[in-house]
Write a protein that holds these residues in place. Structure first.
Motif, PDB file in Angstrom:
ATOM      1  N   THR A  87       9.072  38.036   5.680  1.00 13.11           N
ATOM      2  CA  THR A  87       9.822  36.895   5.141  1.00 13.11           C
ATOM      3  C   THR A  87      10.559  36.148   6.258  1.00 13.11           C
ATOM      4  O   THR A  87      10.748  34.937   6.175  1.00 13.11           O
ATOM      5  CB  THR A  87      10.857  37.346   4.069  1.00 13.11           C
ATOM      6  N   THR A 162      11.723  38.164  -3.713  1.00 13.72           N
ATOM      7  CA  THR A 162      13.173  37.928  -3.762  1.00 13.72           C
ATOM      8  C   THR A 162      13.961  39.183  -3.391  1.00 13.72           C
ATOM      9  O   THR A 162      15.036  39.093  -2.814  1.00 13.72           O
ATOM     10  CB  THR A 162      13.595  37.480  -5.171  1.00 13.72           C
ATOM     11  N   MET A 165      14.316  39.257   0.280  1.00 16.07           N
ATOM     12  CA  MET A 165      15.277  38.247   0.720  1.00 16.07           C
ATOM     13  C   MET A 165      16.704  38.731   0.499  1.00 16.07           C
ATOM     14  O   MET A 165      17.560  38.569   1.360  1.00 16.07           O
ATOM     15  CB  MET A 165      15.046  36.939  -0.032  1.00 16.07           C
ATOM     16  N   LYS A 171      18.447  33.313   2.398  1.00 15.85           N
ATOM     17  CA  LYS A 171      18.676  32.371   1.300  1.00 15.85           C
ATOM     18  C   LYS A 171      17.495  31.403   1.192  1.00 15.85           C
ATOM     19  O   LYS A 171      16.843  31.098   2.196  1.00 15.85           O
ATOM     20  CB  LYS A 171      19.956  31.561   1.556  1.00 15.85           C
ATOM     21  N   GLU A 172      17.274  30.917  -0.035  1.00 12.14           N
ATOM     22  CA  GLU A 172      16.165  29.959  -0.236  1.00 12.14           C
ATOM     23  C   GLU A 172      16.325  28.735   0.662  1.00 12.14           C
ATOM     24  O   GLU A 172      15.336  28.173   1.133  1.00 12.14           O
ATOM     25  CB  GLU A 172      16.103  29.541  -1.712  1.00 12.14           C
ATOM     26  N   MET A 175      14.469  28.721   4.067  1.00 11.78           N
ATOM     27  CA  MET A 175      13.023  28.909   4.166  1.00 11.78           C
ATOM     28  C   MET A 175      12.337  27.594   4.526  1.00 11.78           C
ATOM     29  O   MET A 175      12.872  26.517   4.279  1.00 11.78           O
ATOM     30  CB  MET A 175      12.463  29.425   2.828  1.00 11.78           C
ATOM     31  N   SER A 182       7.107  29.542  -3.805  1.00 13.60           N
ATOM     32  CA  SER A 182       7.930  30.011  -4.901  1.00 13.60           C
ATOM     33  C   SER A 182       8.386  31.440  -4.663  1.00 13.60           C
ATOM     34  O   SER A 182       7.862  32.139  -3.801  1.00 13.60           O
ATOM     35  CB  SER A 182       7.198  29.861  -6.231  1.00 13.60           C
ATOM     36  N   TYR A 183       9.350  31.847  -5.445  1.00 11.72           N
ATOM     37  CA  TYR A 183       9.989  33.148  -5.273  1.00 11.72           C
ATOM     38  C   TYR A 183       9.639  34.013  -6.463  1.00 11.72           C
ATOM     39  O   TYR A 183       9.633  33.548  -7.595  1.00 11.72           O
ATOM     40  CB  TYR A 183      11.499  32.950  -5.140  1.00 11.72           C
TER      41      TYR A 183
END
Lengths: 202, 73
Positions: A87, A162, A165, A171-172, A175, A182-183
């Motif tokens: 990630t 997620t 993460m 955090k989104e 990215m 998508s998560y």
């Protein structure tokens, strides 16, 4: 008398033979139906490639994107599931985000995006990735960044775990921009991958 | 006429670029692909077999490969 008796016996045998023949015919029809269904079940497998991208190293990320873009070019539906160390390869230089002390510490220790990933072999304190990028350019191999752009263009789906993460304090908002990124969790991955022909762990 | 010049480019670019180019022509039309990646011949054969497009011609020419692919659908 003898003749009549013989005819009766013959009739009985013929009737038994007819019954057996009818039995066998029914059995053949049954088997034909079964074999007609069998290949259909095999064809029911979807022409999909699902990749679990786990490793946070440049070489493995290159391998994952070569597979993804290649499969998409072959007309396969491709999904990449980024989890754990991988990630970090999807980060872009972090903006000021609200994080706990531990999350901040993870943020410092984890590579900030694909550009900062180490090699799994011959990393040589960061010299390895620079060298491999140079050689890739020289030999006409697309860079990870180019392959990400191609993947987006070819409709490769990227999902990010997620749970990873959360663990790594990502955090989104940090990215990369990727169409349709998508998560999700393990259930979404399994639902997507299960009907497919090919699933690989990188 | 060359539609894809993938000379100097390595796997998977030749087939990725071929896939992109074949979508730009009408069904039944052909494209010419040039490449010098050593994996190109087996890869373009496999790509055609998988996607259903016709490999009209594939040959080695002047130190590189040249393939003609006809769009099937």
């Amino acid at each position: 008398m003898d003749g009549d008796h013989g005819t009766d016996a013959l009739d009985a045998r013929l009737r038994a033979f007819d019954a057996e023949l009818a039995n066998l015919r029914a059995r053949v029809t049954e088997l034909q139906a079964a074999s007609a269904n069998a290949p259909k079940a095999a064809q029911g497998q979807e022409d999909k490639l699902s990749l679990i991208v786990f490793s946070g190293t440049l070489d493995r990320l290159i391998a994952a994107f070569v597979l993804a873009t290649g499969a998409a070019a072959m007309g396969m539906q491709v999904s990449m599931f980024f989890t754990f160390w991988a990630t970090a390869g999807l980060r872009q230089d972090a903006r000021q985000l609200k994080k706990t002390l531990l999350e901040r510490a993870f943020g410092w220790m984890l590579p900030k995006g694909a550009r900062r990933l180490p090699l799994s072999h011959m990393n040589m304190a960061g010299g390895g990735p620079l060298m491999i990028r140079h050689v890739m350019k020289q030999k006409g191999v697309a860079s990870v960044e180019e392959m990400m752009t191609l993947s987006a263009e070819l409709g490769v789906s990227i999902y990010v775990c997620t749970m990873s993460m959360d663990l790594l304090g990502m955090k989104e908002a940090e990215m990369i921009e990727y169409p349709g990124l998508s998560y999700c969790g393990v259930a979404k991955f399994l639902e997507t991958a299960a009907p497919g022909k090919l699933t690989l762990f990188v | 006429m060359t539609n894809v010049d993938a000379r100097g480019k390595s796997c998977p670019l030749p087939i990725v670029l071929t896939a992109r180019a074949v979508r730009q022509v009408a069904v039944g039309e052909s494209i010419v692909v040039l490449a010098d990646d050593r994996a190109f011949l087996p890869d373009i054969e496999a790509w055609c077999k998988k996607t259903g497009h016709a490999l009209v011609q594939a040959q080695s020419k002047d130190g590189h490969f040249e393939a003609v692919v006809r769009r099937a659908l």
